[in-house]
Scaffold this active site. Structure first.
Site, PDB file in Angstrom:
ATOM      1  CE1 TYR A 191      -3.705  -2.390   0.499  1.00  0.00           C
ATOM      2  CE2 TYR A 191      -4.664  -0.302   1.160  1.00  0.00           C
ATOM      3  CZ  TYR A 191      -4.818  -1.607   0.763  1.00  0.00           C
ATOM      4  OH  TYR A 191      -6.069  -2.119   0.618  1.00  0.00           O
ATOM      5  CE  LYS A 206       1.108 -17.592  -2.171  1.00  0.00           C
ATOM      6  NZ  LYS A 206       0.158 -18.718  -2.247  1.00  0.00           N
ATOM      7  CG  ASP A 229      -2.907 -20.102  -0.846  1.00  0.00           C
ATOM      8  OD1 ASP A 229      -2.361 -20.060   0.282  1.00  0.00           O
ATOM      9  OD2 ASP A 229      -2.457 -20.789  -1.782  1.00  0.00           O
ATOM     10  CG  ASP A 238      -8.293  -4.238   1.563  1.00  0.00           C
ATOM     11  OD1 ASP A 238      -9.219  -3.680   2.185  1.00  0.00           O
ATOM     12  OD2 ASP A 238      -8.224  -4.264   0.325  1.00  0.00           O
ATOM     13  CG  ASP A 266     -14.042  -6.248   2.558  1.00  0.00           C
ATOM     14  OD1 ASP A 266     -13.812  -5.531   3.552  1.00  0.00           O
ATOM     15  OD2 ASP A 266     -14.414  -5.788   1.460  1.00  0.00           O
TER      16      ASP A 266
HETATM   17  C1  IPM Z   1     -10.449  -0.556   3.908  1.00  0.00           C
HETATM   18  C2  IPM Z   1     -10.675   0.014   2.542  1.00  0.00           C
HETATM   19  C3  IPM Z   1      -9.492   0.911   2.191  1.00  0.00           C
HETATM   20  C4  IPM Z   1      -8.269   0.019   2.141  1.00  0.00           C
HETATM   21  C5  IPM Z   1      -9.645   1.760   0.911  1.00  0.00           C
HETATM   22  C6  IPM Z   1     -10.893   2.602   0.944  1.00  0.00           C
HETATM   23  C7  IPM Z   1      -8.442   2.610   0.667  1.00  0.00           C
HETATM   24  O1  IPM Z   1     -10.886  -0.985   1.610  1.00  0.00           O
HETATM   25  O2  IPM Z   1     -10.319   0.213   4.869  1.00  0.00           O
HETATM   26  O3  IPM Z   1     -10.395  -1.786   4.024  1.00  0.00           O
HETATM   27  O4  IPM Z   1      -7.988  -0.603   1.101  1.00  0.00           O
HETATM   28  O5  IPM Z   1      -7.585  -0.074   3.156  1.00  0.00           O
HETATM   29 MG    MG Z   2     -11.049  -2.931   2.450  1.00  0.00          MG
END
Ligand code: IPM
Ligand code: MG
Length: 363
Positions: free
Chosen positions: A135, A190, A222, A246, A250
């Site tokens: 990042y 990884k 993975d 990240d 999710d």
């Molecule tokens: C998160 C989001 C952010 C990230 C984006 C909006 C930059 O997806 O906080 O997980 O990738 O960190």
């Molecule tokens: Mg995110």
């Protein structure tokens, strides 16, 4: 105590409004100051993270953040896109430790896309390193390739990198968090392919020597993605790098039924933090009054617990959220047959009523 309120874009303004109402209802003598961030700040000041907003965030004791982003800004140059606001805040404030709990509320077990028995009682804490990795790694950019498969062709590149202190400090956060939970850490890497993550694994293993009471397991990313949907309850604390975190956060969020329920904290080395829902700005439902404010309300609870040292007030918010769920109130993202569908504001009303000890009546 001063809190910077940064609602941002999309549903950000609606959900943050409800969280602020809940904080006010607690009567804690908190001072708040609101500022623009993301696309909203770009419209008003020409930059997603104006100096004045950054200064407010730096001076405040904690930051309550909504969400940033809208597809309409996708064509802007990268430095001006709304996402740069959250990345800039993380970087400038040194918010390296991102705590993303994935908790499956008993009342919402059936909202998960997984079988109820797989997720009932799920309680995972994902600890994502937030200021390093691909990042932020330099160099990055576009150029004409001088080697590789197509020398002379246009190419783009980013740099994945981690230094020893960066890995050490996030490993300490994970082991210390595990001591307050079930003393089990899974470090996701990884290492079979990437130098950066072989180093990650080596350094986490070294730091682990200081925590003999905590069990450490290593897992490739993975496989971790697979195990998270196969047997999510086998995890407790998961620690990983910025990009894997990240993605996995999710995935873990969805196990719980709705990403609309999950708070997060991004902390610096002094536990000063930025608190935001794990979901994004959801421009498709913005302004309709249907967004779930609970993730933001629960983020305010995390803020009280981690940065403002008010655990009792945090407990009050968390138990108020359980009360409204038990009463059957549901925003559309968590609605199911037999429950009562409400909008953003009504959900906020119900939590405010519950924290102040009033009974909730379904209209
Ligand atoms: C998160 C989001 C952010 C990230 C984006 C909006 C930059 O997806 O906080 O997980 O990738 O960190
Ligand atoms: Mg995110």
């Amino acid at each position: 105590m001063k809190i910077a309120i940064l609602p941002g874009d999309g549903i950000g303004t609606e959900i943050v409004e409800q969280a602020v109402r809940v904080l006010i209802a607690l009567d804690l003598k908190l001072e708040t100051e609101t500022a623009l961030v993301g696309g909203a700040a770009f419209e008003a000041h020409g930059h997603p993270l104006p100096e004045s907003t950054l200064k407010l965030a730096q001076e405040a004791d904690a930051i309550l953040f909504g969400a940033v982003g809208d597809w309409k800004y996708d064509k802007l140059e990268r430095a001006l896109r709304p996402e740069q606001a959250i990345l800039g805040l993380r970087k400038h404030l040194g918010l390296f430790a991102n705590l993303r709990p994935a908790l499956c509320y008993e009342q919402l077990t059936h909202a998960s896309s997984l079988k109820p028995e797989l997720v009932a009682g799920l309680d995972i804490l994902i600890i994502r390193e937030l200021t390093g990795d691909i990042y932020f790694g330099q160099p990055r950019g576009r150029r004409i390739a001088s080697d590789g498969h197509f020398p002379g062709a246009e190419e783009a590149f980013d740099t994945m990198r981690y230094s020893r202190p960066e890995i050490e400090r996030i490993a300490h956060v994970a082991f210390q968090a595990a001591r307050k939970r079930s003393r089990k850490v899974t470090s996701v890497d990884k290492a079979n392919v990437l130098e950066t993550f072989q180093f990650w694994k080596d350094v986490v293993t070294e730091v682990h020597a200081q925590y003999p009471d905590v069990e450490l397991q290593h897992m490739y990313v993975d496989n971790a993605a697979m195990q998270l949907v196969k047997a999510p309850k086998a995890f407790d604390v998961v620690v990983t790098g910025n990009m894997f975190g990240d993605i996995l956060s999710d995935e873990a969020a969805m196990l719980t039924g709705s990403i609309g329920m999950l708070p997060s904290a991004s902390l610096d080395k002094h536990n000063k933090g930025l608190y935001e829902p794990s979901h994004g700005s959801a421009p498709d439902i913005a302004g309709k009054g249907v967004a779930n404010p609970l993730a933001t309300i629960l983020s305010a609870a995390m803020m009280l617990r981690y940065s403002l040292h008010q655990p009792a007030a945090a407990d009050r918010i968390e138990s108020a959220v359980r009360t409204v769920l038990t009463a059957g109130l549901r925003t559309p993202d968590i609605w199911s047959e037999g429950t009562h569908r409400v909008g953003t504001r009504e959900m906020g009303d119900a939590v405010v009523a519950a924290v102040t000890g009033k009974t909730i009546t379904k209209s």
